[in-house]
Scaffold this active site. Sequence first.
Site, PDB file in Angstrom:
ATOM      1  N   ASP A  32       7.687 -26.229 -11.572  1.00 46.36           N
ATOM      2  CA  ASP A  32       6.724 -25.844 -10.655  1.00 46.36           C
ATOM      3  C   ASP A  32       5.125 -26.216 -11.190  1.00 46.36           C
ATOM      4  OD1 ASP A  32       8.765 -25.013  -9.471  1.00 46.36           O
ATOM      5  OD2 ASP A  32       7.968 -23.003  -8.993  1.00 46.36           O
ATOM      6  N   TRP A  80      15.856 -25.910 -17.856  1.00 48.36           N
ATOM      7  CA  TRP A  80      15.330 -24.642 -17.545  1.00 48.36           C
ATOM      8  C   TRP A  80      15.405 -23.449 -18.705  1.00 48.36           C
ATOM      9  CZ3 TRP A  80      16.134 -19.641 -15.892  1.00 48.36           C
ATOM     10  CH2 TRP A  80      14.858 -19.133 -15.112  1.00 48.36           C
ATOM     11  N   GLU A 117      10.089 -19.935  -1.458  1.00 50.49           N
ATOM     12  CA  GLU A 117       9.382 -19.994  -2.613  1.00 50.49           C
ATOM     13  C   GLU A 117       8.037 -20.677  -2.465  1.00 50.49           C
ATOM     14  OE1 GLU A 117      12.808 -19.824  -5.854  1.00 50.49           O
ATOM     15  OE2 GLU A 117      12.445 -21.936  -5.236  1.00 50.49           O
TER      16      GLU A 117
HETATM   17  C1  FRU Z   1      10.730 -22.674  -7.742  1.00 55.32           C
HETATM   18  C2  FRU Z   1      10.923 -21.597  -8.608  1.00 55.32           C
HETATM   19  C3  FRU Z   1       9.996 -20.399  -8.268  1.00 55.32           C
HETATM   20  C4  FRU Z   1      10.064 -19.775  -9.607  1.00 55.32           C
HETATM   21  C5  FRU Z   1      10.263 -20.635 -10.528  1.00 55.32           C
HETATM   22  C6  FRU Z   1      10.768 -20.402 -11.810  1.00 55.32           C
HETATM   23  O1  FRU Z   1      11.027 -23.849  -8.358  1.00 55.32           O
HETATM   24  O2  FRU Z   1      12.332 -21.156  -8.499  1.00 55.32           O
HETATM   25  O3  FRU Z   1      10.221 -19.538  -7.432  1.00 55.32           O
HETATM   26  O4  FRU Z   1       8.816 -19.022  -9.723  1.00 55.32           O
HETATM   27  O5  FRU Z   1      10.774 -21.775 -10.072  1.00 55.32           O
HETATM   28  O6  FRU Z   1      11.061 -21.569 -13.000  1.00 55.32           O
END
Ligand code: FRU
Length: 492
Positions: free
Chosen positions: A39, A63, A221
Site C-alpha cells: 500500500d 511480504w 481496509e
Molecule cells: C492492505 C493491508 C492493510 C495493512 C497492510 C499491511 O493491503 O492489508 O490493511 O495495513 O496491507 O501490509
Amino acid sequence: MTSQTLIEARKAEEIFEKQIDSGDRPAFHLSTRAGWMNDPNGFSFYKGEYHLFYQYYPYAPKWGPMHWGHAVSSDLLRWKYLPAALAPDKSYDKDGCFSGSAVVLPDGRHLLMYTGVSMEGDGWDKAAQTQCLAVGDGLEYEKYEGNPVLTDKDLPQGAFKQDFRDPRMIEMADGTYLCVVGSRPADGSGQILLYESRDGFHWNFKSVLCENRGRFGMMWECPDMFELDGKWMLLTSPQDMLPEGFEYHNGNGTLCLMGSFDQQSGKFTEETDQAIDYGIDFYATQTILAEDGRRIMIGWMQNWDTCDLHMEKRVWCGQMSLPRELSIRNGRLYQAPIRELAEHRRNGAFFEGAVEGIVKPEGFNGRLSEIDIEIDASDEDFSYQKFSVRFAQDERFHTQVSYRPQEGTLKIDRKFSGSRRAVIHQRRTKVKPVDGKLKLKIIQDRFSVEVFVNDGEKVMTAVLYTDTTADGVTFVSEGKTKVRAVKWDLVF
Ligand code: FRU
C-alpha cells in the site's frame, strides 16, 4: 535515535537496489526501492515536495514485517528514494508498521499515523493493532513517546482488536483533525470508525462512520474520506468480496461510496456504490488534495492473489498506479491520468481507417506510450463482432484489450503476456459508447497497462512482465471496424 532495525533496513535497501537495473523498473510509476512494496502510505505535500511512503519489506520480494519505504517527487511521475522511514522496532509495532497517513502540523512538523502490530503469541488472531504516531522533518521520524494513541479501549463494543488499522487523518478547515480507521465489528464484516482530535496527538472516538453489514466483502481496509465536487466520498478496500454481476470481481477489491457526511453526528450517508478500478491489479488507495485544488488518487498496482506473476524473473515486487485526478460526472467517480504526464509526449503517430483482420498501425510500437483510440460504435447492426488492441507484442507474446459491441463489454487479457502461472489474467467490464464512440486511453509503462474508458468513466489496470523487447502494437478486427487513433511515446 535511529534503531538498529532501521539502520539494517537502510543498509539492505542500498545493497539490494543496486541489483535492479533502471530498465528493469517502471519508468514513471513508483516501484519499490528494494524487495517488496504494498500500500501507498502518508501521501502528502511537505516542504515543497510530494511525499509518498509505502508498505515495505526491503529484504526480499515478498511480504514480511512491515517497514515504511519513502520517496519524494515534484511531479508525481519522477521519484527519488529517501531512506526507509519506519521500522518495526518498538514493543507495540514489533510485528509491523502497517498502513497509515500523514498531515503537516501548524508548527511545520510532519506527522505520521500508522498501525502498530504486536502479536501476543502466535498467529494473527492474537495480534493487537493500535494506532501510533511518528513526527519528523521529511527525512528522519521519531516515534511519539505517547504511543499507541488509539488502542482496543477506543473501539466500540464488539469490534475486533486484531482488525483495527490503516488510520487516515483528515485536516478540517477549522484546524482540527478527523481520522477514519478500518475495523471489523462482531458480525465479522467491515466498518469504518471515526476519531477526532484538536492537535493530532490526542484522539477520541466519535462514531461508527459507516457499516458494511455483510454487503461488500469482509474487513474494510485503507479508508479515505474527502469532499469532491459537492459530494462526500468514502473510498475503502474491502477484503474477500463476492462478485455481483460485472462488479467487484477482484476478491480484495476497491469500493467507492458517494454520499454525504454530517460532522455533528459523525455519520456518512451513502447514495451510490461502485468499484474504483475494473482491471486486475489495483488496491489500497490514498488521495491527496494538491495545492491547485486537484484531488489526486494513487493505488497499489497489484492484486494480493496474483503476486506470484513472473516472480521467477524478478528480484523486486510492487509498484504504484499512475496518480489519477478525480472528479464526479454523471453521478460517478471519474479518473484521469495526472495532466503532468502529457508533458512527456513525443513522436506522435496517427491512424485513421477501417480495420479488417490484422493491421499494424505505423509508428505505434513501444512500451512507454499513450495510445488514444476512438472506435466507431454508432452503427446499430455493427459490421464487426470484436475489435482488439494488442500491445507488448512479439511473435509469442501479447496483452490485449477487446471490445465486443453486441455484448457491450471491454476485456483486458494478459494470458499470453509470458506468465507461467495459473493466476487471474482477464477481467471484463460493461461499457457504453458515448455519442456513437467508444474511447480508450491506453497507458503503458514497462510493466503495466492502465486503460481509461470514455474519458475516465472506468479504468482497467493490470501489471504484466513481458520482456520489454516485445513492443509491437496491432489492431485486430472480426468484421470491419472504423478507428481513429493517436499514439505518443512517453519519454522520461
Ligand atoms: C492492505 C493491508 C492493510 C495493512 C497492510 C499491511 O493491503 O492489508 O490493511 O495495513 O496491507 O501490509
